[in-house]
Design a protein around this motif. Structure first.
Motif, PDB file in Angstrom:
ATOM      1  N   THR A 223      -2.361  10.784  -1.737  1.00  0.00           N
ATOM      2  CA  THR A 223      -1.416   9.673  -1.899  1.00  0.00           C
ATOM      3  C   THR A 223      -0.480   9.541  -0.708  1.00  0.00           C
ATOM      4  OG1 THR A 223       0.065  11.161  -3.109  1.00  0.00           O
ATOM      5  CG2 THR A 223      -1.466   9.809  -4.395  1.00  0.00           C
ATOM      6  N   SER A 224      -0.722  10.297   0.331  1.00  0.00           N
ATOM      7  CA  SER A 224       0.101  10.212   1.542  1.00  0.00           C
ATOM      8  C   SER A 224      -0.805  10.326   2.759  1.00  0.00           C
ATOM      9  CB  SER A 224       1.167  11.314   1.554  1.00  0.00           C
ATOM     10  OG  SER A 224       0.557  12.584   1.592  1.00  0.00           O
ATOM     11  N   HIS A 225      -0.226  10.089   3.899  1.00  0.00           N
ATOM     12  CA  HIS A 225      -0.960  10.147   5.170  1.00  0.00           C
ATOM     13  C   HIS A 225      -2.170   9.213   5.148  1.00  0.00           C
ATOM     14  CE1 HIS A 225       1.159  14.027   4.837  1.00  0.00           C
ATOM     15  NE2 HIS A 225       1.351  13.906   6.147  1.00  0.00           N
ATOM     16  N   VAL A 226      -1.946   7.992   4.671  1.00  0.00           N
ATOM     17  CA  VAL A 226      -2.998   6.975   4.610  1.00  0.00           C
ATOM     18  C   VAL A 226      -2.682   5.890   5.636  1.00  0.00           C
ATOM     19  CG1 VAL A 226      -4.180   5.284   3.161  1.00  0.00           C
ATOM     20  CG2 VAL A 226      -3.397   7.456   2.185  1.00  0.00           C
ATOM     21  N   LYS A 227      -3.652   5.610   6.498  1.00  0.00           N
ATOM     22  CA  LYS A 227      -3.476   4.596   7.537  1.00  0.00           C
ATOM     23  C   LYS A 227      -4.544   3.514   7.374  1.00  0.00           C
ATOM     24  CE  LYS A 227      -3.155   3.923  12.541  1.00  0.00           C
ATOM     25  NZ  LYS A 227      -3.200   4.565  13.883  1.00  0.00           N
ATOM     26  N   PRO A 228      -4.157   2.290   7.016  1.00  0.00           N
ATOM     27  CA  PRO A 228      -5.165   1.222   6.859  1.00  0.00           C
ATOM     28  C   PRO A 228      -5.669   0.722   8.216  1.00  0.00           C
ATOM     29  CG  PRO A 228      -3.117   0.745   5.658  1.00  0.00           C
ATOM     30  CD  PRO A 228      -2.820   1.850   6.607  1.00  0.00           C
ATOM     31  N   ASP A 229      -6.804   0.052   8.159  1.00  0.00           N
ATOM     32  CA  ASP A 229      -7.303  -0.672   9.326  1.00  0.00           C
ATOM     33  C   ASP A 229      -6.494  -1.943   9.529  1.00  0.00           C
ATOM     34  OD1 ASP A 229      -9.180   1.186   9.921  1.00  0.00           O
ATOM     35  OD2 ASP A 229     -10.874   0.107   9.040  1.00  0.00           O
ATOM     36  N   PRO A 230      -6.485  -2.506  10.730  1.00  0.00           N
ATOM     37  CA  PRO A 230      -5.737  -3.759  10.938  1.00  0.00           C
ATOM     38  C   PRO A 230      -6.359  -4.911  10.174  1.00  0.00           C
ATOM     39  CG  PRO A 230      -7.011  -3.195  12.892  1.00  0.00           C
ATOM     40  CD  PRO A 230      -7.089  -2.010  11.979  1.00  0.00           C
ATOM     41  N   PRO A 231      -5.548  -5.867   9.720  1.00  0.00           N
ATOM     42  CA  PRO A 231      -6.097  -7.044   9.024  1.00  0.00           C
ATOM     43  C   PRO A 231      -6.796  -7.976  10.010  1.00  0.00           C
ATOM     44  CG  PRO A 231      -3.742  -7.276   9.306  1.00  0.00           C
ATOM     45  CD  PRO A 231      -4.080  -5.902   9.815  1.00  0.00           C
ATOM     46  N   HIS A 232      -7.440  -8.976   9.452  1.00  0.00           N
ATOM     47  CA  HIS A 232      -8.170  -9.966  10.259  1.00  0.00           C
ATOM     48  C   HIS A 232      -7.588 -11.353   9.999  1.00  0.00           C
ATOM     49  CE1 HIS A 232     -11.354 -12.049  12.328  1.00  0.00           C
ATOM     50  NE2 HIS A 232     -11.675 -12.714  11.225  1.00  0.00           N
ATOM     51  N   ILE A 233      -7.041 -11.976  11.049  1.00  0.00           N
ATOM     52  CA  ILE A 233      -6.451 -13.307  10.905  1.00  0.00           C
ATOM     53  C   ILE A 233      -7.579 -14.334  10.782  1.00  0.00           C
ATOM     54  CG2 ILE A 233      -4.951 -15.039  11.954  1.00  0.00           C
ATOM     55  CD1 ILE A 233      -3.502 -12.827  13.400  1.00  0.00           C
ATOM     56  N   LYS A 234      -7.493 -15.143   9.742  1.00  0.00           N
ATOM     57  CA  LYS A 234      -8.544 -16.131   9.479  1.00  0.00           C
ATOM     58  C   LYS A 234      -8.190 -17.513  10.019  1.00  0.00           C
ATOM     59  CE  LYS A 234     -11.581 -15.366   7.030  1.00  0.00           C
ATOM     60  NZ  LYS A 234     -12.962 -14.895   7.276  1.00  0.00           N
ATOM     61  N   ARG A 235      -6.882 -17.898   9.918  1.00  0.00           N
ATOM     62  CA  ARG A 235      -6.554 -19.288  10.232  1.00  0.00           C
ATOM     63  C   ARG A 235      -5.074 -19.434  10.496  1.00  0.00           C
ATOM     64  NH1 ARG A 235      -7.222 -24.318   6.009  1.00  0.00           N
ATOM     65  NH2 ARG A 235      -6.922 -26.033   7.485  1.00  0.00           N
ATOM     66  N   LEU A 236      -4.738 -20.372  11.418  1.00  0.00           N
ATOM     67  CA  LEU A 236      -3.365 -20.782  11.693  1.00  0.00           C
ATOM     68  C   LEU A 236      -3.305 -22.306  11.674  1.00  0.00           C
ATOM     69  CD1 LEU A 236      -2.490 -18.489  14.777  1.00  0.00           C
ATOM     70  CD2 LEU A 236      -1.935 -18.052  12.388  1.00  0.00           C
ATOM     71  N   PHE A 237      -2.258 -22.865  11.083  1.00  0.00           N
ATOM     72  CA  PHE A 237      -2.076 -24.314  11.152  1.00  0.00           C
ATOM     73  C   PHE A 237      -0.612 -24.650  10.861  1.00  0.00           C
ATOM     74  CE2 PHE A 237      -2.912 -23.576   6.712  1.00  0.00           C
ATOM     75  CZ  PHE A 237      -2.090 -24.479   6.050  1.00  0.00           C
ATOM     76  N   PHE A 238      -0.204 -25.835  11.355  1.00  0.00           N
ATOM     77  CA  PHE A 238       1.155 -26.342  11.150  1.00  0.00           C
ATOM     78  C   PHE A 238       1.144 -27.373  10.023  1.00  0.00           C
ATOM     79  CE2 PHE A 238       1.641 -24.915  15.571  1.00  0.00           C
ATOM     80  CZ  PHE A 238       2.835 -24.224  15.459  1.00  0.00           C
ATOM     81  N   GLN A 239       2.233 -27.364   9.264  1.00  0.00           N
ATOM     82  CA  GLN A 239       2.421 -28.386   8.244  1.00  0.00           C
ATOM     83  C   GLN A 239       3.905 -28.448   7.883  1.00  0.00           C
ATOM     84  OE1 GLN A 239       0.742 -27.890   4.235  1.00  0.00           O
ATOM     85  NE2 GLN A 239      -0.216 -29.898   4.493  1.00  0.00           N
ATOM     86  N   ASN A 240       4.442 -29.664   7.981  1.00  0.00           N
ATOM     87  CA  ASN A 240       5.850 -29.921   7.632  1.00  0.00           C
ATOM     88  C   ASN A 240       6.810 -29.022   8.408  1.00  0.00           C
ATOM     89  OD1 ASN A 240       4.968 -31.822   5.712  1.00  0.00           O
ATOM     90  ND2 ASN A 240       4.817 -30.235   4.124  1.00  0.00           N
TER      91      ASN A 240
END
Length: 459
Positions: A223-240
Motif C-alpha cells: 500500500t506504499s511505494h507505488v509509482k504510476p505510469d504517466p497518463p496519456h493526453i487524448k484531446r485539447l480544445f477551447f470552448q467559452n
C-alpha cells in the motif's frame, strides 16, 4: 462484658466472610507460573514465529491468557494462542517476551516473563548494502536499488531474493543492473493487482552467494511505494474561453485512487500554471460517447490565440494507499493554439550572420571608394620637377645608339640592330607621335614657363 463479646463475634464473622470472598477472587489475581519451551523460528525471508507451551502447575480455575510484547514494550498483545508471528526485517536481533495470566486485563500482574530472541545476522555490519529501497511501478513490476557497503569488494556479485503471499516459494531476481554507483534489480509483480493486497507485503533480502557480506532485509508494504505510469493526453480544445484537457489514466488504477497535476505553459506570457486536481470531472457535451476511463479537467482563463502546451502527471492518494509522495513521470506534451513554424526562425538564425558579413564587406568597399572621391590624392610637386628636369636630362644625355630596344623589336635570330637603323626608328617614332627629336627637346627659359603648367595641375 456482653458488648465487647458481641463486637468480637462480629469481627470474627467479618474476617470469615472476607476470607471466603478472597478464595473466590484469588484465581483471577493469582500469579501463574511462566510459560515453557519458548522457541523462535524464521519462515520465508522475514516472517518470525515464536511458539511456547502452557505453564506447568497453572491453576485449574484459571482461563490462561498470554501477555507478550517486543523490545521496549512495543506491540503489546494479550491472547489465548500459544504462538505469535510478525513480519520484521532481520537486520538486527528481535526479542519477544511472553508471560501468562488469568485475565485479559493488562493491569493484572502476569507471570515471570520469558524472553527469546532471533540470532543477529552474520557478517560485518559495514559490509551490508545501504539505502535499500523498492518501488512498485504501475502495479506491474517492482524495482529495488541499493548502494554497496563500505567494506565490500568492487567485484561483489549481489543477489536479491523476494517473497510474497501469492508465491509458493522464495524467488531470485535475475535482472541485476548498475546505474552509476547504485545497483538494482527488477522483477514482475502482477499477481496481486486483482486481489485484496492491503494486508500483503513483499519480503526482500540482498546478499552475495559467497557469504562475504552481511545480508540486508527489507519489507515493502504493497500500500506504499507505488509509482504510476504517466497518463496519456487524448484531446485539447477551447470552448467559452476555457481550455478542456482530456486524458486517460494509467492501467491498473482506479480514478478515485489517483490525484493529478496539470501544467499549462503559455508562449506569450511565458508562465507555467500548475493545477492540482483531486477529482477530475467535466460537464461538457464534447465528451459524450468517449471511451470509458478517460478523465476531463477544465483550465480557466487560457488565451486561445497563443500557443499553449499541456502536460500531466499523477500519484496515488491516501484514499487507497498509504503513500502519496511518488509522482509519475510527466506525460507527453500536447500543444494547442497558433504554432509558429520553427523552420523560419532557424533559417533566419543561420542567414543573419551571412547577411551581416556581406553588408560589412560592401560597406567597407563603398567607404574606400567614397574616400577617394571626397579626398582625391594631391600631386607631389617634387615629382613634377623631377620629371621635367631630372628624367629628361638623363634621357637626352643618352645617345640613341645606346638605348636598348624593347624585346618585341629584336629580330627572330636574337641579333641586335645596327645603331644607325635603330636611330632612324626612334626618330620616326618621335615624329609620328609629335614629340620633339632627341636633340631638340625644349628647355624652359623662365620661371613662368614652369609655374604655369604647375598651377594648372593644382587648380
Amino acid at each position: 462484658m456482653e458488648r465487647p463479646a458481641r463486637l468480637c463475634g462480629l469481627w470474627a464473622l467479618l474476617l470469615c466472610a472476607g476470607g471466603g470472598g478472597g478464595d473466590e477472587g484469588a484465581a483471577p489475581t493469582e500469579t501463574q507460573p511462566p510459560v515453557t519451551n519458548l522457541s523462535v523460528s524464521v519462515e520465508n525471508l522475514c516472517t518470525v514465529i515464536w511458539t511456547w507451551d502452557p505453564p506447568e502447575g497453572a491453576s485449574p480455575n484459571c482461563t490462561l491468557r498470554y501477555f507478550s510484547h517486543f523490545d521496549n514494550k512495543q506491540d503489546k498483545k494479550i491472547a489465548p494462542e500459544t504462538h505469535r508471528s510478525k513480519e520484521v526485517p532481520l537486520n538486527e536481533r528481535i526479542c519477544l517476551q511472553v508471560g501468562s495470566q488469568c485475565s485479559t486485563n493488562e493491569s493484572d500482574n502476569p507471570s515471570i516473563l520469558v524472553e527469546k530472541c532471533t540470532p543477529p545476522p552474520e557478517g560485518d555490519p559495514e559490509s551490508a548494502v545501504t539505502e535499500l529501497q523498492c518501488v512498485w511501478h504501475n502495479l506491474s513490476y517492482m524495482k529495488c536499488t541499493w548502494l554497496p557497503g563500505r567494506n565490500t569488494s568492487p567485484d561483489t556479485n549481489y543477489t536479491l531474493y523476494y517473497w510474497h503471499s501469492s508465491l509458493g516459494k522464495i524467488l531470485q531476481c535475475e535482472d541485476i543492473y548498475r546505474e552509476g554507483q547504485h545497483i538494482g534489480c527488477s522483477f514482475a509483480l502482477t499477481n496481486l493487482k486483482d486481489s485484496s493486497f492491503e494486508q500483503h507485503s513483499v519480503q526482500i533480502v540482498v546478499k552475495d552467494n559467497a557469504g562475504k557480506i552481511r545480508p540486508s532485509f527489507n519489507i515493502v508494504p504493497l500500500t506504499s511505494h507505488v509509482k504510476p505510469d504517466p497518463p496519456h493526453i487524448k484531446r485539447l480544445f477551447f470552448q467559452n474561453g476555457n481550455l478542456y484537457v482530456q486524458w486517460k489514466n494509467p492501467q491498473n488504477f482506479y480514478s478515485r485512487c489517483l490525484s493529478y497535476q496539470v501544467e499549462v505553459n503559455n508562449s506569450q506570457t511565458e508562465t507555467n500554471d500548475i493545477f492540482y486536481v483531486e477529482e477530475a470531472k467535466c460537464q461538457n457535451s464534447e465528451f459524450e460517447g468517449n471511451l470509458e476511463g478517460t478523465i476531463c479537467f477544465m483550465v480557466p482563463g487560457v488565451l486561445p490565440d497563443t500557443l499553449n502546451t499541456v502536460r500531466i502527471r499523477v500519484r496515488t492518494n491516501k484514499l487507497c494507499y498509504e503513500d502519496d509522495k511518488l509522482w509519475s513521470n510527466w506525460s507527453q506534451v500536447m500543444s494547442i493554439g497558433e504554432n509558429t513554424d520553427p523552420t523560419f526562425y532557424i533559417s533566419m538564425l543561420l542567414a543573419t550572420p551571412v547577411i551581416v558579413a556581406g553588408a560589412i564587406i560592401v560597406l567597407l568597399l563603398y567607404l574606400k571608394r567614397l574616400k577617394i572621391i571626397i579626398f582625391p590624392p594631391i600631386p607631389d610637386p617634387g615629382k613634377i620637377f623631377k620629371e621635367m628636369f631630372g628624367d629628361q636630362n638623363d634621357d637626352t644625355l643618352t645617345p640613341p645608339h645606346l638605348i636598348s630596344p624593347p624585346f618585341w623589336l629584336l629580330p627572330p635570330d636574337n641579333k641586335t640592330f645596327d645603331p644607325f637603323i635603330l636611330s632612324n626608328v626612334v626618330k620616326e617614332g618621335q615624329r609620328v607621335c609629335g614629340l620633339p627629336l632627341l636633340g631638340e627637346i625644349h628647355r624652359p627659359r623662365s620661371l613662368s614657363e614652369i609655374m604655369l603648367p604647375l598651377s594648372w595641375w593644382i587648380f
